[in-house]
Every structure is written in structure tokens, then in C-alpha cells.
Scaffold this motif. Structure first.
Motif, PDB file in Angstrom:
ATOM      1  N   VAL A 187      -3.813  11.265   8.175  1.00 51.50           N
ATOM      2  CA  VAL A 187      -2.406  10.841   8.225  1.00 51.50           C
ATOM      3  C   VAL A 187      -2.226   9.752   9.276  1.00 51.50           C
ATOM      4  CG1 VAL A 187      -0.076  11.604   8.810  1.00 51.50           C
ATOM      5  CG2 VAL A 187      -1.515  13.021   7.349  1.00 51.50           C
ATOM      6  N   HIS A 188      -2.886   9.917  10.410  1.00 53.99           N
ATOM      7  CA  HIS A 188      -2.817   8.903  11.454  1.00 53.99           C
ATOM      8  C   HIS A 188      -3.422   7.582  10.990  1.00 53.99           C
ATOM      9  CE1 HIS A 188      -4.620   7.252  15.404  1.00 53.99           C
ATOM     10  NE2 HIS A 188      -3.402   6.777  15.261  1.00 53.99           N
ATOM     11  N   LEU A 189      -4.508   7.643  10.233  1.00 49.70           N
ATOM     12  CA  LEU A 189      -5.201   6.428   9.828  1.00 49.70           C
ATOM     13  C   LEU A 189      -4.488   5.688   8.702  1.00 49.70           C
ATOM     14  CD1 LEU A 189      -8.918   7.686   9.833  1.00 49.70           C
ATOM     15  CD2 LEU A 189      -7.823   6.229  11.532  1.00 49.70           C
ATOM     16  N   TYR A 190      -3.837   6.419   7.801  1.00 50.38           N
ATOM     17  CA  TYR A 190      -3.378   5.804   6.563  1.00 50.38           C
ATOM     18  C   TYR A 190      -1.865   5.715   6.413  1.00 50.38           C
ATOM     19  CZ  TYR A 190      -8.231   6.797   5.360  1.00 50.38           C
ATOM     20  OH  TYR A 190      -9.603   6.860   5.367  1.00 50.38           O
ATOM     21  N   THR A 191      -1.094   6.169   7.403  1.00 45.13           N
ATOM     22  CA  THR A 191       0.365   6.111   7.261  1.00 45.13           C
ATOM     23  C   THR A 191       0.869   4.678   7.149  1.00 45.13           C
ATOM     24  OG1 THR A 191       0.680   8.200   8.437  1.00 45.13           O
ATOM     25  CG2 THR A 191       2.550   6.705   8.350  1.00 45.13           C
ATOM     26  N   LEU A 192       0.263   3.765   7.887  1.00 39.33           N
ATOM     27  CA  LEU A 192       0.728   2.376   7.844  1.00 39.33           C
ATOM     28  C   LEU A 192       0.573   1.767   6.452  1.00 39.33           C
ATOM     29  CD1 LEU A 192       1.935   0.123   9.576  1.00 39.33           C
ATOM     30  CD2 LEU A 192      -0.376  -0.684  10.009  1.00 39.33           C
ATOM     31  N   PHE A 193      -0.411   2.228   5.679  1.00 37.65           N
ATOM     32  CA  PHE A 193      -0.568   1.725   4.315  1.00 37.65           C
ATOM     33  C   PHE A 193       0.596   2.159   3.423  1.00 37.65           C
ATOM     34  CE2 PHE A 193      -4.899   1.702   5.954  1.00 37.65           C
ATOM     35  CZ  PHE A 193      -5.339   0.456   5.541  1.00 37.65           C
ATOM     36  N   MET A 194       1.335   3.172   3.850  1.00 31.33           N
ATOM     37  CA  MET A 194       2.536   3.572   3.133  1.00 31.33           C
ATOM     38  C   MET A 194       3.767   2.886   3.697  1.00 31.33           C
ATOM     39  SD  MET A 194       3.366   5.585   0.539  1.00 31.33           S
ATOM     40  CE  MET A 194       2.235   6.963   0.419  1.00 31.33           C
ATOM     41  N   VAL A 195       3.785   2.656   5.010  1.00 27.33           N
ATOM     42  CA  VAL A 195       4.946   2.035   5.645  1.00 27.33           C
ATOM     43  C   VAL A 195       5.135   0.603   5.159  1.00 27.33           C
ATOM     44  CG1 VAL A 195       5.924   1.262   7.840  1.00 27.33           C
ATOM     45  CG2 VAL A 195       4.808   3.491   7.696  1.00 27.33           C
ATOM     46  N   THR A 196       4.051  -0.163   5.116  1.00 26.66           N
ATOM     47  CA  THR A 196       4.158  -1.601   4.836  1.00 26.66           C
ATOM     48  C   THR A 196       4.781  -1.907   3.477  1.00 26.66           C
ATOM     49  OG1 THR A 196       2.261  -2.027   6.284  1.00 26.66           O
ATOM     50  CG2 THR A 196       2.873  -3.747   4.726  1.00 26.66           C
ATOM     51  N   PRO A 197       4.279  -1.370   2.352  1.00 27.03           N
ATOM     52  CA  PRO A 197       4.918  -1.722   1.067  1.00 27.03           C
ATOM     53  C   PRO A 197       6.326  -1.172   0.922  1.00 27.03           C
ATOM     54  CG  PRO A 197       3.214  -0.067   0.746  1.00 27.03           C
ATOM     55  CD  PRO A 197       3.090  -0.517   2.157  1.00 27.03           C
ATOM     56  N   ILE A 198       6.594   0.017   1.483  1.00 27.17           N
ATOM     57  CA  ILE A 198       7.945   0.562   1.383  1.00 27.17           C
ATOM     58  C   ILE A 198       8.913  -0.280   2.207  1.00 27.17           C
ATOM     59  CG2 ILE A 198       9.398   2.560   1.869  1.00 27.17           C
ATOM     60  CD1 ILE A 198       7.045   4.349   1.286  1.00 27.17           C
ATOM     61  N   PHE A 199       8.507  -0.676   3.398  1.00 26.79           N
ATOM     62  CA  PHE A 199       9.358  -1.530   4.234  1.00 26.79           C
ATOM     63  C   PHE A 199       9.638  -2.858   3.539  1.00 26.79           C
ATOM     64  CE2 PHE A 199       9.481  -4.899   7.537  1.00 26.79           C
ATOM     65  CZ  PHE A 199      10.697  -4.568   8.111  1.00 26.79           C
ATOM     66  N   ASN A 200       8.634  -3.440   2.912  1.00 26.11           N
ATOM     67  CA  ASN A 200       8.825  -4.698   2.198  1.00 26.11           C
ATOM     68  C   ASN A 200       9.805  -4.532   1.047  1.00 26.11           C
ATOM     69  OD1 ASN A 200       8.140  -7.486   1.471  1.00 26.11           O
ATOM     70  ND2 ASN A 200       7.078  -6.578  -0.262  1.00 26.11           N
ATOM     71  N   THR A 201       9.734  -3.405   0.349  1.00 26.25           N
ATOM     72  CA  THR A 201      10.649  -3.170  -0.775  1.00 26.25           C
ATOM     73  C   THR A 201      12.077  -2.911  -0.287  1.00 26.25           C
ATOM     74  OG1 THR A 201       8.811  -2.194  -2.011  1.00 26.25           O
ATOM     75  CG2 THR A 201      11.016  -1.795  -2.846  1.00 26.25           C
ATOM     76  N   LEU A 202      12.199  -2.135   0.785  1.00 24.27           N
ATOM     77  CA  LEU A 202      13.543  -1.843   1.307  1.00 24.27           C
ATOM     78  C   LEU A 202      14.229  -3.097   1.837  1.00 24.27           C
ATOM     79  CD1 LEU A 202      12.968   1.537   3.204  1.00 24.27           C
ATOM     80  CD2 LEU A 202      13.919   1.187   0.922  1.00 24.27           C
ATOM     81  N   MET A 203      13.457  -4.016   2.409  1.00 28.92           N
ATOM     82  CA  MET A 203      14.052  -5.244   2.923  1.00 28.92           C
ATOM     83  C   MET A 203      14.583  -6.130   1.801  1.00 28.92           C
ATOM     84  SD  MET A 203      14.117  -5.263   6.181  1.00 28.92           S
ATOM     85  CE  MET A 203      14.423  -6.991   6.489  1.00 28.92           C
ATOM     86  N   ARG A 204      14.104  -5.935   0.575  1.00 28.97           N
ATOM     87  CA  ARG A 204      14.546  -6.755  -0.554  1.00 28.97           C
ATOM     88  C   ARG A 204      15.756  -6.170  -1.266  1.00 28.97           C
ATOM     89  NH1 ARG A 204       9.336  -8.042  -4.127  1.00 28.97           N
ATOM     90  NH2 ARG A 204      10.954  -9.193  -5.247  1.00 28.97           N
ATOM     91  N   ILE A 205      16.204  -4.982  -0.855  1.00 29.55           N
ATOM     92  CA  ILE A 205      17.375  -4.372  -1.482  1.00 29.55           C
ATOM     93  C   ILE A 205      18.634  -5.133  -1.064  1.00 29.55           C
ATOM     94  CG2 ILE A 205      18.792  -2.290  -1.618  1.00 29.55           C
ATOM     95  CD1 ILE A 205      16.300  -0.623  -1.285  1.00 29.55           C
ATOM     96  N   ASP A 206      19.450  -5.461  -2.033  1.00 27.05           N
ATOM     97  CA  ASP A 206      20.714  -6.161  -1.764  1.00 27.05           C
ATOM     98  C   ASP A 206      21.671  -5.195  -1.061  1.00 27.05           C
ATOM     99  OD1 ASP A 206      22.909  -7.766  -1.683  1.00 27.05           O
ATOM    100  OD2 ASP A 206      23.038  -8.114  -3.858  1.00 27.05           O
ATOM    101  N   ARG A 207      22.073  -5.555   0.150  1.00 25.24           N
ATOM    102  CA  ARG A 207      22.952  -4.670   0.926  1.00 25.24           C
ATOM    103  C   ARG A 207      24.314  -4.496   0.288  1.00 25.24           C
ATOM    104  NH1 ARG A 207      18.422  -4.435   2.548  1.00 25.24           N
ATOM    105  NH2 ARG A 207      17.779  -4.062   4.719  1.00 25.24           N
ATOM    106  N   SER A 208      24.693  -5.430  -0.576  1.00 24.18           N
ATOM    107  CA  SER A 208      25.992  -5.282  -1.250  1.00 24.18           C
ATOM    108  C   SER A 208      26.014  -4.073  -2.184  1.00 24.18           C
ATOM    109  CB  SER A 208      26.321  -6.558  -2.034  1.00 24.18           C
ATOM    110  OG  SER A 208      25.353  -6.799  -3.049  1.00 24.18           O
ATOM    111  N   LEU A 209      24.855  -3.684  -2.716  1.00 21.22           N
ATOM    112  CA  LEU A 209      24.797  -2.483  -3.557  1.00 21.22           C
ATOM    113  C   LEU A 209      25.132  -1.239  -2.752  1.00 21.22           C
ATOM    114  CD1 LEU A 209      21.517  -3.253  -5.556  1.00 21.22           C
ATOM    115  CD2 LEU A 209      23.876  -3.505  -6.345  1.00 21.22           C
ATOM    116  N   ILE A 210      24.627  -1.184  -1.517  1.00 17.61           N
ATOM    117  CA  ILE A 210      24.924  -0.031  -0.664  1.00 17.61           C
ATOM    118  C   ILE A 210      26.392  -0.019  -0.274  1.00 17.61           C
ATOM    119  CG2 ILE A 210      24.336   1.080   1.524  1.00 17.61           C
ATOM    120  CD1 ILE A 210      21.558  -0.162   1.286  1.00 17.61           C
ATOM    121  N   GLU A 211      26.931  -1.194   0.022  1.00 19.83           N
ATOM    122  CA  GLU A 211      28.348  -1.279   0.358  1.00 19.83           C
ATOM    123  C   GLU A 211      29.212  -0.887  -0.833  1.00 19.83           C
ATOM    124  OE1 GLU A 211      29.644  -1.760   3.251  1.00 19.83           O
ATOM    125  OE2 GLU A 211      27.705  -2.085   4.248  1.00 19.83           O
TER     126      GLU A 211
END
Length: 309
Positions: A187-211
Motif C-alpha cells: 500500500v505504501h509503495l503503490y498508493t501514488l499510482f492510484m492518486v495520480t490518475p484520480i487527481f488528474n481526472t478530478l481536476m478536469r471536472i467542471d466545477r459548474s456541475l457541482i455548483e
């Protein structure tokens, strides 16, 4: 020359330059040019990906004894591997590691990415905190894995602290050289491999949808489950592919952190290679490759990454 003639010459000037190129490259040659453009990448993939895989498949059908291997066509490498209950037990143990590590990395990775994407307003601070997450990757996996030994050992920091606080009367034996240690290190070694693509996808979400969802009266949990998680599925799928393939082929972590008390498919192949049983190891590699490809295909079946991105 009149103004009309000048304008006519100016409008026809691009055609004068383009006409010779049309004569040099007729339409019948254009498909060939496309193949020529793709040839360098095809050669690289063929030499460094396809050729090694074909070599492993070929060796998996060879015969061997205790001192050498013989170019031949035999199938007992596969029959012995698939017909042994030890192999099935090792595969089940590997699947257990994969499932546990995947679940923990997904849980930790999603919330870390969610915090960076939605709770940190400054883009600069987001990048700084993300780079802080990548600092451990400046060292090798082995060093980061072995660094857990002083913490998890019988006389390590965790056991010493628990005893001094009176929480446990004696050192906990399961912390080191156990399956718990294997899962913790993975978990310590491989968590970043999960963080990076999810963070990239979340940053592309249009904030107006959440609003818009918030203005429509949706609660925070409803926004998370009905808006954010569905839009984050491509990142979750990509991170899952990374983590699953890495855990399925891992053998160093299992060897060191379990103290030889657990096994995985990668460790089994490493032991066969150390005993010069290359055809048997190649057969296990082919089986493992097929299993991993089936898992990846199942993930891509659930989430069409090309369509979602």
C-alpha cells in the motif's frame, strides 16, 4: 500590370506552391506514407515488447533438467503448473494480496486526490502538495520497503511505544514478517499510482456541475456519489490497472516483508529462475500474463476509458 492582375496573382500564389507537391506525392502513395510514419513506433514495440513475449512463449514449451534446457516442444510445463494444487494456492494468495491492496489504495488514493482537487484552492499549493506525495519515489522501492523494518520489528518503534503506553504487555509478532507487513508495504509503495490518475481526472471536472447540483438541493454525499465518483471512473480504472498489474507481478516485497512465510506468483517464478528452471518459469509467466490481461480487460469492460476521457 493592373490592380486586378495583382489580386489575381496573389490569390493564385498558394496554388503555384502547392501544385508541385501534389505532383510529387500522388494520392496512391499517401497510404504508404502513413505506414512509413508508423514504422518507427512499430519497430520499437516489436523489438522491445512483442519479441520478448514471443521468446518467453517459445521457451515455455522447451524441456529442461537440473543443468540445462533443451529446445523442444513439450506441454508438461503447463500441465504440471496448472495441475498442481500448490500453484492454485499461490494464485489465490496473490489474488488476496491484489484485492486487499487494490481496495486500500483506492480508498486512500481517492480521498487524497479529492482533498487536493476540491479542498486546496490554490493551484500552486495543489502542485506543491502533489510533489510532496512524490518525494518518496526519489528513492528505490527496496529502500522504502526496508524502512518499515525498524518500525515493525519486535523491538521496533511501534512495539516499544505500545508497551511503554501499557496498551500491550508484550511485542506484537504479526507486525513484521507476516502478510500484514506485505500488505502495508505494498500500500505504501503503490498508493501514488492510484492518486495520480484520480487527481488528474478530478481536476478536469467542471466545477459548474457541482455548483448546479448544490443549487438543486443535493447534499454533499449525493454530489459525491452521483457527480464526482461517476466522472472519476476513468482515473479509478487507470489507477486500478496500475495497482493490479504491479501487485500481481511483485515478488521482492513478498520475499522480504513476509520473511519467507508467504508466497506469490512472482516469487514462485523467481525461485524457479534461481533453480535454472527457465521453461517452467516461462510457463508461469505466460499464465500470469494471460490472467493479468483478463483482469485488465474486465476493468476496461466496466469503464470505457477512451469514451469517458
Amino acid at each position: 500590370m493592373t490592380t486586378t492582375d495583382l489580386s489575381a496573382d496573389t490569390t493564385n500564389e498558394p496554388d503555384k506552391f502547392a501544385r508541385p507537391f501534389r505532383r510529387v506525392w500522388p494520392k496512391s502513395i499517401l497510404p504508404l506514407l502513413s505506414y512509413l510514419q508508423a514504422m518507427p513506433l512499430a519497430l520499437i514495440l516489436g523489438l522491445f515488447l512483442l519479441l520478448p513475449i514471443l521468446t518467453i512463449v517459445m521457451v515455455s514449451f522447451w524441456d529442461y533438467d537440473s543443468v540445462r534446457i533443451y529446445p523442444d516442444f513439450v506441454t508438461f510445463n503447463y500441465t504440471e503448473t496448472l495441475g498442481s494444487w500448490v500453484t492454485w494456492k499461490i494464485y489465490l494468495n496473490t489474488f488476496k494480496f491484489t484485492l486487499i491492496v487494490w481496495g486500500l489504495t483506492l480508498l486512500i488514493g481517492f480521498w487524497v486526490a479529492y482533498f487536493l482537487a476540491f479542498h486546496i484552492r490554490s493551484t500552486t499549493m495543489q502542485m506543491v502538495l502533489f510533489l510532496v506525495c512524490t518525494v518518496p519515489f526519489l528513492t528505490s522501492n527496496i529502500i522504502r520497503m526496508i524502512s518499515w523494518v525498524p518500525f515493525l520489528g519486535r523491538n521496533g518503534l511501534i512495539n516499544s511505544s505500545l508497551i511503554q503506553l501499557g496498551i500491550v504487555p508484550k511485542p506484537l509478532e504479526f507486525l513484521l514478517f507476516s502478510e500484514f507487513a506485505v500488505v502495508l508495504a505494498m500500500v505504501h509503495l503503490y498508493t501514488l499510482f492510484m492518486v495520480t490518475p484520480i487527481f488528474n481526472t478530478l481536476m478536469r471536472i467542471d466545477r459548474s456541475l457541482i455548483e448546479a447540483a448544490r443549487d438543486a438541493g443535493a447534499s454533499g454525499f449525493q454530489i459525491l456519489t452521483n457527480v464526482i465518483i461517476p466522472l472519476a471512473k476513468p482515473g479509478i480504472a487507470i489507477g486500478s490497472i496500475f495497482v493490479v498489474t504491479l501487485v500481481m507481478g511483485d515478488f521482492i516485497t513478498v520475499r522480504f516483508m513476509s520473511g519467507g512465510q508467504s508466497a506469490s506468483v512472482g516469487l514462485m517464478m523467481a525461485n524457479q529462475i534461481s533453480l535454472l528452471q527457465y521453461p517452467a518459469a516461462a510457463a508461469n509467466a505466460v499464465i500470469l500474463l494471460i490472467v493479468v490481461l483478463l483482469i485488465v480487460a474486465a476493468i476496461l469492460r466496466v469503464v470505457d476509458i477512451r469514451k469517458e476521457l
